[in-house]
Design a protein around this motif. Sequence first.
Motif, PDB file in Angstrom:
ATOM      1  N   MET A   1       0.841  -1.170   0.000  1.00  0.00           N
ATOM      2  CA  MET A   1       0.000   0.000   0.000  1.00  0.00           C
ATOM      3  C   MET A   1       0.892   1.242   0.000  1.00  0.00           C
ATOM      4  O   MET A   1       1.901   1.295   0.682  1.00  0.00           O
ATOM      5  N   LYS A   2       0.507   2.228  -0.769  1.00  0.00           N
ATOM      6  CA  LYS A   2       1.298   3.453  -0.821  1.00  0.00           C
ATOM      7  C   LYS A   2       0.438   4.656  -0.467  1.00  0.00           C
ATOM      8  O   LYS A   2      -0.777   4.648  -0.650  1.00  0.00           O
ATOM      9  N   LYS A   3       1.136   5.680   0.046  1.00  0.00           N
ATOM     10  CA  LYS A   3       0.467   6.905   0.455  1.00  0.00           C
ATOM     11  C   LYS A   3       1.210   8.084  -0.163  1.00  0.00           C
ATOM     12  O   LYS A   3       2.438   8.167  -0.077  1.00  0.00           O
ATOM     13  N   VAL A   4       0.475   8.988  -0.780  1.00  0.00           N
ATOM     14  CA  VAL A   4       1.070  10.190  -1.352  1.00  0.00           C
ATOM     15  C   VAL A   4       1.336  11.186  -0.229  1.00  0.00           C
ATOM     16  O   VAL A   4       0.476  11.431   0.607  1.00  0.00           O
ATOM     17  N   ILE A   5       2.543  11.747  -0.227  1.00  0.00           N
ATOM     18  CA  ILE A   5       2.919  12.790   0.729  1.00  0.00           C
ATOM     19  C   ILE A   5       3.033  14.094  -0.052  1.00  0.00           C
ATOM     20  O   ILE A   5       3.722  14.151  -1.075  1.00  0.00           O
ATOM     21  N   GLY A  12       5.227  22.418  -5.678  1.00  0.00           N
ATOM     22  CA  GLY A  12       4.403  21.350  -6.230  1.00  0.00           C
ATOM     23  C   GLY A  12       5.097  20.681  -7.408  1.00  0.00           C
ATOM     24  O   GLY A  12       6.021  21.236  -8.011  1.00  0.00           O
ATOM     25  N   ALA A  13       4.675  19.500  -7.721  1.00  0.00           N
ATOM     26  CA  ALA A  13       5.236  18.760  -8.847  1.00  0.00           C
ATOM     27  C   ALA A  13       5.003  19.535 -10.148  1.00  0.00           C
ATOM     28  O   ALA A  13       3.948  20.133 -10.336  1.00  0.00           O
ATOM     29  N   ILE A  14       6.001  19.520 -11.018  1.00  0.00           N
ATOM     30  CA  ILE A  14       5.871  20.202 -12.309  1.00  0.00           C
ATOM     31  C   ILE A  14       5.580  19.204 -13.426  1.00  0.00           C
ATOM     32  O   ILE A  14       5.769  19.504 -14.591  1.00  0.00           O
ATOM     33  N   GLY A  15       5.125  18.025 -13.053  1.00  0.00           N
ATOM     34  CA  GLY A  15       4.806  16.981 -14.023  1.00  0.00           C
ATOM     35  C   GLY A  15       3.948  15.917 -13.362  1.00  0.00           C
ATOM     36  O   GLY A  15       3.475  16.091 -12.236  1.00  0.00           O
ATOM     37  N   SER A  18       4.514  12.668  -7.819  1.00  0.00           N
ATOM     38  CA  SER A  18       4.205  13.158  -6.474  1.00  0.00           C
ATOM     39  C   SER A  18       5.472  13.699  -5.822  1.00  0.00           C
ATOM     40  O   SER A  18       6.574  13.270  -6.150  1.00  0.00           O
ATOM     41  N   GLN A  19       5.304  14.607  -4.862  1.00  0.00           N
ATOM     42  CA  GLN A  19       6.459  15.082  -4.104  1.00  0.00           C
ATOM     43  C   GLN A  19       7.153  13.899  -3.434  1.00  0.00           C
ATOM     44  O   GLN A  19       8.379  13.820  -3.417  1.00  0.00           O
ATOM     45  N   ALA A  20       6.347  13.007  -2.872  1.00  0.00           N
ATOM     46  CA  ALA A  20       6.893  11.820  -2.212  1.00  0.00           C
ATOM     47  C   ALA A  20       5.831  10.746  -2.119  1.00  0.00           C
ATOM     48  O   ALA A  20       4.633  11.026  -2.147  1.00  0.00           O
ATOM     49  N   ILE A  21       6.309   9.521  -1.985  1.00  0.00           N
ATOM     50  CA  ILE A  21       5.444   8.361  -1.780  1.00  0.00           C
ATOM     51  C   ILE A  21       5.974   7.592  -0.581  1.00  0.00           C
ATOM     52  O   ILE A  21       7.171   7.314  -0.492  1.00  0.00           O
ATOM     53  N   GLU A  22       5.064   7.262   0.338  1.00  0.00           N
ATOM     54  CA  GLU A  22       5.409   6.408   1.470  1.00  0.00           C
ATOM     55  C   GLU A  22       4.867   5.013   1.183  1.00  0.00           C
ATOM     56  O   GLU A  22       3.699   4.861   0.802  1.00  0.00           O
ATOM     57  N   ALA A  23       5.727   4.019   1.336  1.00  0.00           N
ATOM     58  CA  ALA A  23       5.310   2.630   1.102  1.00  0.00           C
ATOM     59  C   ALA A  23       6.141   1.711   1.990  1.00  0.00           C
ATOM     60  O   ALA A  23       7.381   1.812   2.008  1.00  0.00           O
ATOM     61  N   ASN A  24       5.469   0.837   2.715  1.00  0.00           N
ATOM     62  CA  ASN A  24       6.129  -0.161   3.544  1.00  0.00           C
ATOM     63  C   ASN A  24       7.210   0.421   4.448  1.00  0.00           C
ATOM     64  O   ASN A  24       8.307  -0.123   4.550  1.00  0.00           O
ATOM     65  N   GLY A  25       6.914   1.539   5.089  1.00  0.00           N
ATOM     66  CA  GLY A  25       7.854   2.138   6.024  1.00  0.00           C
ATOM     67  C   GLY A  25       8.995   2.903   5.385  1.00  0.00           C
ATOM     68  O   GLY A  25       9.924   3.328   6.068  1.00  0.00           O
ATOM     69  N   MET A  26       8.933   3.069   4.080  1.00  0.00           N
ATOM     70  CA  MET A  26       9.967   3.813   3.348  1.00  0.00           C
ATOM     71  C   MET A  26       9.341   5.053   2.721  1.00  0.00           C
ATOM     72  O   MET A  26       8.184   5.035   2.304  1.00  0.00           O
ATOM     73  N   ILE A  29      11.339  10.355  -1.920  1.00  0.00           N
ATOM     74  CA  ILE A  29      11.109  11.765  -2.237  1.00  0.00           C
ATOM     75  C   ILE A  29      11.642  12.071  -3.627  1.00  0.00           C
ATOM     76  O   ILE A  29      12.810  11.803  -3.935  1.00  0.00           O
ATOM     77  N   SER A  30      10.788  12.636  -4.455  1.00  0.00           N
ATOM     78  CA  SER A  30      11.188  13.025  -5.808  1.00  0.00           C
ATOM     79  C   SER A  30      12.263  14.094  -5.744  1.00  0.00           C
ATOM     80  O   SER A  30      12.380  14.836  -4.759  1.00  0.00           O
ATOM     81  N   GLY A  31      13.034  14.200  -6.813  1.00  0.00           N
ATOM     82  CA  GLY A  31      14.065  15.217  -6.901  1.00  0.00           C
ATOM     83  C   GLY A  31      13.485  16.596  -6.639  1.00  0.00           C
ATOM     84  O   GLY A  31      12.443  16.945  -7.190  1.00  0.00           O
ATOM     85  N   GLN A  32      14.170  17.347  -5.795  1.00  0.00           N
ATOM     86  CA  GLN A  32      13.704  18.680  -5.438  1.00  0.00           C
ATOM     87  C   GLN A  32      14.589  19.738  -6.073  1.00  0.00           C
ATOM     88  O   GLN A  32      15.781  19.829  -5.781  1.00  0.00           O
TER      89      GLN A  32
END
Length: 124
Positions: A1-5, A12-15, A18-26, A29-32
């Motif tokens: 299961m994943k959660k958008v952060i 905000g994302a330019i494409g 998502s800014q980040a995705i949390e999945a299975n305790g990890m 984070i997308s390039g900033q």
Amino acid sequence: MKKVIATTKAPGAIGPYSQAIEANGMLFISGQLPINPATGEMPEGVTAQTEQSMKNLEAILNEAGCTFANVVKSVCYLADMSYFGEMNAVYGKYFTGDYPARAAFAVKELPKKALVEIEMIAAK
């Protein structure tokens, strides 16, 4: 299961990502890019740009309930390897021992003509 952060304290994302995705305790984070979320502008110079990218990463980490102490891996993209020393000096200020694994390399070009972009993976 994943959660958008997502947070308004980072740009905000330019494409279609998502800014980040949390999945299975990890946390992935997308390039900033060094974009100030309040103004939409980028500062001049690699030192100021690295500082802004790190602030953006910190905002996303905090939104997910993490800090830089949770970071296990990062990748730093540079418009030119001559910027490595300046980027490294700023980057290093955000960690206190137990540094994450990291790669840093030059790319042909970054979005919006940025000089630096940084992505991270954190463990919760």
